[in-house]
Design an enzyme around this catalytic site. Structure first.
Site, mmCIF file in Angstrom:
data_model
loop_
_atom_site.group_PDB
_atom_site.id
_atom_site.type_symbol
_atom_site.label_atom_id
_atom_site.label_comp_id
_atom_site.label_asym_id
_atom_site.label_seq_id
_atom_site.Cartn_x
_atom_site.Cartn_y
_atom_site.Cartn_z
ATOM 1 N N LYS A 1 7.190 -7.008 -11.302
ATOM 2 C CA LYS A 1 7.817 -5.709 -11.038
ATOM 3 C C LYS A 1 9.217 -5.752 -11.620
ATOM 4 O O LYS A 1 10.033 -6.589 -11.245
ATOM 5 C CB LYS A 1 7.861 -5.429 -9.541
ATOM 6 C CG LYS A 1 8.557 -4.108 -9.210
ATOM 7 C CD LYS A 1 8.494 -3.783 -7.732
ATOM 8 C CE LYS A 1 9.174 -2.452 -7.439
ATOM 9 N NZ LYS A 1 9.094 -2.100 -6.017
ATOM 10 N N ARG B 1 12.221 7.364 -5.943
ATOM 11 C CA ARG B 1 13.317 7.147 -5.001
ATOM 12 C C ARG B 1 13.834 8.480 -4.476
ATOM 13 O O ARG B 1 14.281 8.572 -3.339
ATOM 14 C CB ARG B 1 14.431 6.325 -5.661
ATOM 15 C CG ARG B 1 13.956 4.898 -5.935
ATOM 16 C CD ARG B 1 15.009 4.048 -6.618
ATOM 17 N NE ARG B 1 14.458 2.745 -6.978
ATOM 18 C CZ ARG B 1 15.099 1.848 -7.714
ATOM 19 N NH1 ARG B 1 16.318 2.118 -8.153
ATOM 20 N NH2 ARG B 1 14.538 0.693 -8.002
ATOM 21 N N LYS C 1 18.691 -3.349 -7.908
ATOM 22 C CA LYS C 1 17.673 -4.276 -7.404
ATOM 23 C C LYS C 1 17.470 -5.465 -8.347
ATOM 24 O O LYS C 1 16.445 -6.132 -8.311
ATOM 25 C CB LYS C 1 16.364 -3.521 -7.171
ATOM 26 C CG LYS C 1 16.499 -2.385 -6.136
ATOM 27 C CD LYS C 1 15.139 -1.843 -5.677
ATOM 28 C CE LYS C 1 15.316 -0.860 -4.513
ATOM 29 N NZ LYS C 1 14.021 -0.421 -3.954
ATOM 30 N N GLU D 1 5.854 -15.855 -12.440
ATOM 31 C CA GLU D 1 5.446 -15.088 -11.256
ATOM 32 C C GLU D 1 3.921 -15.126 -11.088
ATOM 33 O O GLU D 1 3.408 -15.234 -9.977
ATOM 34 C CB GLU D 1 5.923 -13.635 -11.368
ATOM 35 C CG GLU D 1 7.443 -13.465 -11.310
ATOM 36 C CD GLU D 1 8.007 -13.608 -9.892
ATOM 37 O OE1 GLU D 1 7.224 -13.815 -8.943
ATOM 38 O OE2 GLU D 1 9.244 -13.519 -9.734
ATOM 39 N N LYS E 1 4.238 -3.500 -13.120
ATOM 40 C CA LYS E 1 4.893 -2.224 -12.860
ATOM 41 C C LYS E 1 6.238 -2.187 -13.546
ATOM 42 O O LYS E 1 6.989 -3.165 -13.432
ATOM 43 C CB LYS E 1 5.067 -2.090 -11.347
ATOM 44 C CG LYS E 1 5.801 -0.879 -10.858
ATOM 45 C CD LYS E 1 5.980 -0.986 -9.372
ATOM 46 C CE LYS E 1 6.712 0.231 -8.889
ATOM 47 N NZ LYS E 1 6.939 0.206 -7.464
ATOM 48 N N SER F 1 6.406 6.728 -11.105
ATOM 49 C CA SER F 1 6.848 8.118 -10.990
ATOM 50 C C SER F 1 7.477 8.651 -12.285
ATOM 51 O O SER F 1 7.189 9.777 -12.693
ATOM 52 C CB SER F 1 7.827 8.245 -9.827
ATOM 53 O OG SER F 1 8.904 7.345 -9.980
ATOM 54 N N TYR G 1 -0.218 8.714 -9.927
ATOM 55 C CA TYR G 1 -0.106 10.008 -9.242
ATOM 56 C C TYR G 1 -1.050 11.030 -9.868
ATOM 57 O O TYR G 1 -1.247 12.106 -9.330
ATOM 58 C CB TYR G 1 1.352 10.490 -9.294
ATOM 59 C CG TYR G 1 2.289 9.466 -8.700
ATOM 60 C CD1 TYR G 1 2.413 9.347 -7.329
ATOM 61 C CD2 TYR G 1 2.981 8.560 -9.502
ATOM 62 C CE1 TYR G 1 3.233 8.370 -6.761
ATOM 63 C CE2 TYR G 1 3.805 7.584 -8.952
ATOM 64 C CZ TYR G 1 3.927 7.492 -7.587
ATOM 65 O OH TYR G 1 4.713 6.525 -7.029
HETATM 66 C C1 PBG Z 1 9.753 -0.039 -3.365
HETATM 67 C C2 PBG Z 1 8.851 0.683 -4.291
HETATM 68 C C3 PBG Z 1 9.290 1.431 -5.386
HETATM 69 C C4 PBG Z 1 8.169 1.954 -5.996
HETATM 70 C C5 PBG Z 1 7.060 1.539 -5.264
HETATM 71 N N1 PBG Z 1 7.498 0.713 -4.209
HETATM 72 C C6 PBG Z 1 10.650 1.769 -5.847
HETATM 73 C C7 PBG Z 1 11.633 0.706 -6.054
HETATM 74 O O1 PBG Z 1 11.316 -0.451 -6.286
HETATM 75 O O2 PBG Z 1 12.807 1.066 -5.970
HETATM 76 C C8 PBG Z 1 8.228 2.821 -7.219
HETATM 77 C C9 PBG Z 1 7.032 3.607 -7.526
HETATM 78 C C10 PBG Z 1 7.253 4.674 -8.536
HETATM 79 O O3 PBG Z 1 8.325 4.825 -9.157
HETATM 80 O O4 PBG Z 1 6.297 5.436 -8.737
HETATM 81 N N2 PBG Z 1 9.208 -0.992 -2.560
#
Ligand code: PBG
Length: 438
Positions: free
Chosen positions: A306, A316, A328, A344, A359, A385, A424
């Site tokens: 990730k 968010r 992050k 990982e 991701k 997203s 989505y």
């Molecule tokens: C946080 C989480 C995030 C997403 C899924 N779980 C956002 C982040 O890491 O800040 C993002 C999913 C998306 O953007 O569609 N645990």
């Protein structure tokens, strides 16, 4: 690898066999099966050769086979349509001597039938997982940055959306909660000047997520429910872990909370718990915690690779989970890194992950392929997203064909090596695959 491909091809072909095409006819032998008969005689389904029934050909049209052959031998050839004339090229087309090519790959692309025959990758609604946002409210609230997505009321809107997805073959969902703000604040950190929390609401058995899981499992026992394991929806500072007063995200203390969260979700009926937090060692710890509580059957989908991506922006906004300070980058991966994904992968495999997730999706196809080639575990891709919103925006502005770009992007994630895709678009894409127009 080759054998596996051949097997699946053969299986596919076998399923499609139509007895009529191989000269066989299916007929039901119902001898003895009269209504109200005292003795039960099972109906037997037998397959007979088409010609065998009367001992001779089924249809007699005129001449016998021998007569037809004799006619051709004697030079009386029956008529058939002529070879069509060569189509004309536009005037001015240069006269070229054919290139001496032994291989012309276009030959295998020249008709829809050939293209379908040689298509290497396929996608079906069974490959899709539908991420759904839920909240405590009764209404469904539209998410501005994600056209077509809503914070769904857990009791009504959510249940209806799941029903729609199931109608077109999407029977897997992942839940993301918008937790009431008042449940996310515990103490005030003077040094960082922000409210912080240990995210204890994350393992409240009567919290939004466990309650929703119980409701969905009651209505749809065969629905596969994935959950998100991370503290960000439960912590006012928007981070996935516990934040120390100097801003450091605590690893092992966070893992302790994540284990409780995963067990609480499993207790409610979750099928797959999915740690998205990127703490070290969380997969092994969650596996041990689940097993200790008797949840050996619950799977772990690890967010293996990730990245600290700007493509999460609209998500968010959806959950109001932007980090209140910093970013992050001390736990999510650097988008510039490739080899690190292997570290990982090996960790998650060793710790007992059942599914490895990459991701975001489309900008990280090389990482999906890397995991596919280096692990035998199923690989998941998360079309996040920002990817969704870009396609939606481009479509709304008539800059791209939304539906075609949607289907192409999903197919490309499959081609790169993803078994399942969190998207989505799950409902819209599955409707498209089922031949439904929007
Ligand atoms: C946080 C989480 C995030 C997403 C899924 N779980 C956002 C982040 O890491 O800040 C993002 C999913 C998306 O953007 O569609 N645990």
């Amino acid at each position: 690898m080759t054998a596996m491909t051949l097997n699946s091809v053969n299986f596919g072909a076998a399923k499609a066999v139509n007895f009529e095409y191989v000269g066989l006819k299916v007929h039901q032998n119902i001898t003895g099966a009269r209504p109200h008969s005292v003795k039960f005689v099972p109906r037997a389904l037998t397959v007979n050769a088409g010609e065998a029934q009367g001992g001779g050909p089924v249809k007699k049209l005129g001449k016998s086979d021998e007569e037809c052959e004799a006619a051709v031998v004697a030079g009386i050839v029956p008529e058939a349509p002529p070879v069509p004339p060569k189509p004309a090229a536009p005037a001015g087309t240069p006269l070229a001597t054919p290139l001496p090519l032994s291989r012309r790959p276009r030959r295998n692309r020249r008709s829809p039938v050939l293209r379908a025959a040689f298509q290497e990758t396929s996608i079906s609604p069974a490959n899709l997982v539908y991420p759904l946002f839920i909240h405590e409210g009764e209404e469904d609230t539209p998410i501005g940055a994600m056209p077509g997505c809503y914070r769904l009321g857990w009791r009504h809107g959510l249940v209806e959306e799941v029903a729609k997805a199931r109608d077109v073959g999407v029977n897997s969902i992942v839940l993301f909660p918008k937790v009431p703000d008042a449940l996310t604040v515990l103490s005030y950190s003077k040094l960082c000047c922000h409210f912080t929390s240990t995210g204890d609401e994350a393992y409240n058995d009567n919290g939004l997520v466990p309650r929703t899981i119980r409701l969905l499992k009651d209505k749809y026992p065969d629905l596969i429910i994935y959950t998100d394991v991370a503290l960000d929806p439960y912590s006012s500072d928007g981070h996935d872990g516990i934040v120390r007063e100097d801003g450091v995200i605590l690893n092992d203390e966070t893992v302790h909370q994540l284990c409780k969260q995963a067990v609480s979700q499993a207790r409610a009926g979750a099928d797959v718990v999915s740690p998205s937090d990127m703490m070290d060692g969380r997969v092994g710890a969650i596996r041990a915690a689940l097993d200790a509580e008797g949840f050996q059957h619950v799977s772990i989908m690890s967010y293996t690779a990730k990245y600290a991506s700007s493509f999460y922006g609209p998500f968010r906004e959806a959950l109001d989970s932007n980090p209140r300070f910093g970013d992050k980058k001390t736990y999510q991966m650097n988008p510039a890194n490739y080899r690190e994904a292997l570290i990982e992968t090996h960790e998650d495999e060793a710790e007992g992950a059942d599914i490895l997730l990459v991701k975001p999706g489309l900008p990280y196809l090389d990482i999906i392929r890397l995991l596919r080639d280096n692990s035998s575990l199923p690989v998941a891709a998360y079309q996040v997203s920002g990817e969704y919103s870009m396609i939606k925006a481009g479509g709304a502005l008539k800059m791209i064909d939304e539906e075609r770009v949607m289907m192409e992007s999903l197919m490309c994630l499959r081609r790169a090596g993803a078994d399942i895709i969190l998207t989505y678009f799950a409902l819209q894409a599955a409707r498209c695959m089922c031949g439904e127009k929007r």
